[in-house]
Design a protein around this motif. Sequence first.
Motif, PDB file in Angstrom:
ATOM      1  N   VAL A 114       7.753  10.326  12.817  1.00  0.00           N
ATOM      2  CA  VAL A 114       8.682  10.417  13.944  1.00  0.00           C
ATOM      3  C   VAL A 114       7.886  10.159  15.213  1.00  0.00           C
ATOM      4  CG1 VAL A 114      10.353  11.815  15.197  1.00  0.00           C
ATOM      5  CG2 VAL A 114      10.065  12.143  12.723  1.00  0.00           C
ATOM      6  N   VAL A 115       8.267   9.146  15.982  1.00  0.00           N
ATOM      7  CA  VAL A 115       7.563   8.842  17.223  1.00  0.00           C
ATOM      8  C   VAL A 115       8.550   8.788  18.384  1.00  0.00           C
ATOM      9  CG1 VAL A 115       5.609   7.666  16.158  1.00  0.00           C
ATOM     10  CG2 VAL A 115       7.655   6.361  16.696  1.00  0.00           C
ATOM     11  N   THR A 183       4.383   1.985   5.713  1.00  0.00           N
ATOM     12  CA  THR A 183       5.507   1.787   4.786  1.00  0.00           C
ATOM     13  C   THR A 183       6.414   3.011   4.715  1.00  0.00           C
ATOM     14  OG1 THR A 183       4.176   2.585   2.919  1.00  0.00           O
ATOM     15  CG2 THR A 183       4.132   0.211   3.369  1.00  0.00           C
ATOM     16  N   GLN A 184       6.020   4.108   5.333  1.00  0.00           N
ATOM     17  CA  GLN A 184       6.786   5.346   5.242  1.00  0.00           C
ATOM     18  C   GLN A 184       8.088   5.261   6.046  1.00  0.00           C
ATOM     19  OE1 GLN A 184       3.633   5.023   6.136  1.00  0.00           O
ATOM     20  NE2 GLN A 184       2.311   6.532   5.146  1.00  0.00           N
ATOM     21  N   PRO A 185       9.068   6.091   5.706  1.00  0.00           N
ATOM     22  CA  PRO A 185      10.260   6.198   6.553  1.00  0.00           C
ATOM     23  C   PRO A 185       9.865   6.490   8.001  1.00  0.00           C
ATOM     24  CG  PRO A 185      10.610   7.362   4.495  1.00  0.00           C
ATOM     25  CD  PRO A 185       9.165   6.965   4.508  1.00  0.00           C
ATOM     26  N   LEU A 186      10.554   5.829   8.931  1.00  0.00           N
ATOM     27  CA  LEU A 186      10.190   5.913  10.345  1.00  0.00           C
ATOM     28  C   LEU A 186      11.411   6.191  11.195  1.00  0.00           C
ATOM     29  CD1 LEU A 186       8.279   5.401  12.809  1.00  0.00           C
ATOM     30  CD2 LEU A 186       8.835   2.962  12.569  1.00  0.00           C
ATOM     31  N   LEU A 187      11.308   7.196  12.045  1.00  0.00           N
ATOM     32  CA  LEU A 187      12.317   7.481  13.065  1.00  0.00           C
ATOM     33  C   LEU A 187      11.660   7.262  14.425  1.00  0.00           C
ATOM     34  CD1 LEU A 187      15.004   8.636  14.167  1.00  0.00           C
ATOM     35  CD2 LEU A 187      14.021  10.931  13.887  1.00  0.00           C
ATOM     36  N   LEU A 188      12.200   6.333  15.187  1.00  0.00           N
ATOM     37  CA  LEU A 188      11.654   6.017  16.507  1.00  0.00           C
ATOM     38  C   LEU A 188      12.692   6.343  17.569  1.00  0.00           C
ATOM     39  CD1 LEU A 188       9.578   2.923  17.530  1.00  0.00           C
ATOM     40  CD2 LEU A 188      11.497   3.662  18.952  1.00  0.00           C
ATOM     41  N   LEU A 189      12.323   7.197  18.510  1.00  0.00           N
ATOM     42  CA  LEU A 189      13.199   7.559  19.621  1.00  0.00           C
ATOM     43  C   LEU A 189      12.571   7.060  20.909  1.00  0.00           C
ATOM     44  CD1 LEU A 189      12.817  10.476  17.690  1.00  0.00           C
ATOM     45  CD2 LEU A 189      15.066  10.708  18.732  1.00  0.00           C
ATOM     46  N   ARG A 190      13.353   6.337  21.711  1.00  0.00           N
ATOM     47  CA  ARG A 190      12.809   5.802  22.960  1.00  0.00           C
ATOM     48  C   ARG A 190      13.788   6.045  24.105  1.00  0.00           C
ATOM     49  NH1 ARG A 190      15.098   1.083  24.702  1.00  0.00           N
ATOM     50  NH2 ARG A 190      16.358  -0.093  23.203  1.00  0.00           N
ATOM     51  N   SER A 191      13.220   6.268  25.270  1.00  0.00           N
ATOM     52  CA  SER A 191      14.037   6.497  26.462  1.00  0.00           C
ATOM     53  C   SER A 191      14.525   5.171  27.033  1.00  0.00           C
ATOM     54  CB  SER A 191      13.220   7.235  27.524  1.00  0.00           C
ATOM     55  OG  SER A 191      12.805   8.496  27.056  1.00  0.00           O
ATOM     56  N   VAL A 214      14.111   2.711   8.315  1.00  0.00           N
ATOM     57  CA  VAL A 214      13.776   2.750   9.738  1.00  0.00           C
ATOM     58  C   VAL A 214      15.026   3.061  10.554  1.00  0.00           C
ATOM     59  CG1 VAL A 214      12.895   1.446  11.706  1.00  0.00           C
ATOM     60  CG2 VAL A 214      11.915   1.074   9.435  1.00  0.00           C
ATOM     61  N   ALA A 215      14.892   3.969  11.515  1.00  0.00           N
ATOM     62  CA  ALA A 215      15.998   4.278  12.421  1.00  0.00           C
ATOM     63  C   ALA A 215      15.476   4.327  13.848  1.00  0.00           C
ATOM     64  CB  ALA A 215      16.639   5.617  12.051  1.00  0.00           C
ATOM     65  N   GLU A 216      16.242   3.756  14.758  1.00  0.00           N
ATOM     66  CA  GLU A 216      15.909   3.799  16.177  1.00  0.00           C
ATOM     67  C   GLU A 216      17.009   4.540  16.920  1.00  0.00           C
ATOM     68  OE1 GLU A 216      14.907   0.746  19.906  1.00  0.00           O
ATOM     69  OE2 GLU A 216      16.059   0.047  18.184  1.00  0.00           O
ATOM     70  N   ARG A 217      16.614   5.439  17.814  1.00  0.00           N
ATOM     71  CA  ARG A 217      17.560   6.183  18.633  1.00  0.00           C
ATOM     72  C   ARG A 217      17.175   5.991  20.102  1.00  0.00           C
ATOM     73  NH1 ARG A 217      19.448   6.062  14.284  1.00  0.00           N
ATOM     74  NH2 ARG A 217      19.955   7.810  12.896  1.00  0.00           N
ATOM     75  N   ILE A 235      16.115  15.279  20.290  1.00  0.00           N
ATOM     76  CA  ILE A 235      14.919  14.946  19.528  1.00  0.00           C
ATOM     77  C   ILE A 235      14.723  15.957  18.399  1.00  0.00           C
ATOM     78  CG2 ILE A 235      12.390  14.810  19.626  1.00  0.00           C
ATOM     79  CD1 ILE A 235      12.727  13.753  22.514  1.00  0.00           C
ATOM     80  N   PHE A 236      14.890  17.228  18.727  1.00  0.00           N
ATOM     81  CA  PHE A 236      14.715  18.262  17.714  1.00  0.00           C
ATOM     82  C   PHE A 236      15.741  18.095  16.587  1.00  0.00           C
ATOM     83  CE2 PHE A 236      13.413  21.204  21.481  1.00  0.00           C
ATOM     84  CZ  PHE A 236      12.289  20.417  21.700  1.00  0.00           C
ATOM     85  N   GLN A 237      16.996  17.856  16.953  1.00  0.00           N
ATOM     86  CA  GLN A 237      18.048  17.722  15.949  1.00  0.00           C
ATOM     87  C   GLN A 237      17.857  16.478  15.082  1.00  0.00           C
ATOM     88  OE1 GLN A 237      21.623  17.821  18.310  1.00  0.00           O
ATOM     89  NE2 GLN A 237      21.248  19.913  19.016  1.00  0.00           N
ATOM     90  N   GLU A 238      17.475  15.374  15.714  1.00  0.00           N
ATOM     91  CA  GLU A 238      17.231  14.144  14.946  1.00  0.00           C
ATOM     92  C   GLU A 238      16.053  14.339  13.992  1.00  0.00           C
ATOM     93  OE1 GLU A 238      18.889  11.378  14.827  1.00  0.00           O
ATOM     94  OE2 GLU A 238      20.082  11.226  16.675  1.00  0.00           O
ATOM     95  N   THR A 239      15.033  15.061  14.445  1.00  0.00           N
ATOM     96  CA  THR A 239      13.890  15.337  13.577  1.00  0.00           C
ATOM     97  C   THR A 239      14.310  16.196  12.397  1.00  0.00           C
ATOM     98  OG1 THR A 239      12.398  15.241  15.494  1.00  0.00           O
ATOM     99  CG2 THR A 239      11.540  16.254  13.487  1.00  0.00           C
ATOM    100  N   ASP A 240      15.096  17.241  12.667  1.00  0.00           N
ATOM    101  CA  ASP A 240      15.596  18.100  11.585  1.00  0.00           C
ATOM    102  C   ASP A 240      16.333  17.281  10.532  1.00  0.00           C
ATOM    103  OD1 ASP A 240      14.584  20.328  12.849  1.00  0.00           O
ATOM    104  OD2 ASP A 240      16.516  20.973  13.677  1.00  0.00           O
ATOM    105  N   ALA A 241      17.236  16.420  10.982  1.00  0.00           N
ATOM    106  CA  ALA A 241      18.033  15.621  10.054  1.00  0.00           C
ATOM    107  C   ALA A 241      17.144  14.677   9.242  1.00  0.00           C
ATOM    108  CB  ALA A 241      19.097  14.832  10.814  1.00  0.00           C
ATOM    109  N   PHE A 242      16.173  14.072   9.886  1.00  0.00           N
ATOM    110  CA  PHE A 242      15.246  13.151   9.232  1.00  0.00           C
ATOM    111  C   PHE A 242      14.426  13.874   8.170  1.00  0.00           C
ATOM    112  CE2 PHE A 242      11.020  10.989   9.329  1.00  0.00           C
ATOM    113  CZ  PHE A 242      11.405   9.711   8.959  1.00  0.00           C
TER     114      PHE A 242
END
Length: 259
Positions: A114-115, A183-191, A214-217, A235-242
């Motif tokens: 998660v980045v 190669t791992q599952p990736l969640l990317l959150l950007r402002s 891969v998911a981008e938010r 961010i916290f909620q998206e991380t929990d779900a991921f």
Amino acid sequence: MPLLPGAEPFAHRGSATGVLLCHGFTGCPQSLRPWAEHLAGQGLTVSLPLLPGHGTRWEDLRLTHWTDWYATVARELRELTARCDRVFVCGLSMGGTLALRLAARHGPAVAGVVVVNPAISLPWWHGYALPVLRHVVPSVRGLVSDIAKGGVRETGYTRVSLHGVHALHGLFAATRADLPRVTQPLLLLRSRVDHIVPAHDSAQVLASVSSTDVAERVLEDSFHVATLDHDAERIFQETDAFLTRLANRATRKTARDGT
């Protein structure tokens, strides 16, 4: 050397799921502490180390190299994998860079990434100017507290060592070369609005990794330090779900393999 307020590392011993959090360049654990405390509150095992040269005074940063920062998070990852069934790595800004490099270099030891506003580049001219300029100009104005939320401050350096920026340039170059190994599952959150890291960096990460999950938010109401900003709860909620989704997937796979 005394630490800045909030620069202390954070650790919590919880479940068999571990999370390693990496803070950004010139910042400290304070910028990620609410995220770490949230994860700890969910019962997870959490590690949020202080990177060498950070959290004290800007002059200390010139005494370290990016390999020192990476060695610190790599050591924390090894310790987490020794006592957890699965470990996720997360990071903000340069911390996102470190998290991606951990994923590239440690493969199966990292269950997911998660980045938040990951940094992967500096302006092109830095590569030409920094090797010389860092010996002439010791520091420049700092870049902390790019936060939209009123009354919130990030703890970090008000000056930036150009020796540190030169080291950062090396980390970015090494990590860009390694992105296809992620190669791992990736969640990317950007402002949507980030005054520190351009949107191009997130686009380059997404285009370069080999991950298929891969998911981008997009965070609409925060600036660069989104973990302390209006979108922190998201961010916290998206991380929990991921993390929950991947943990459930691992549980189902274990159940299938056992039948």
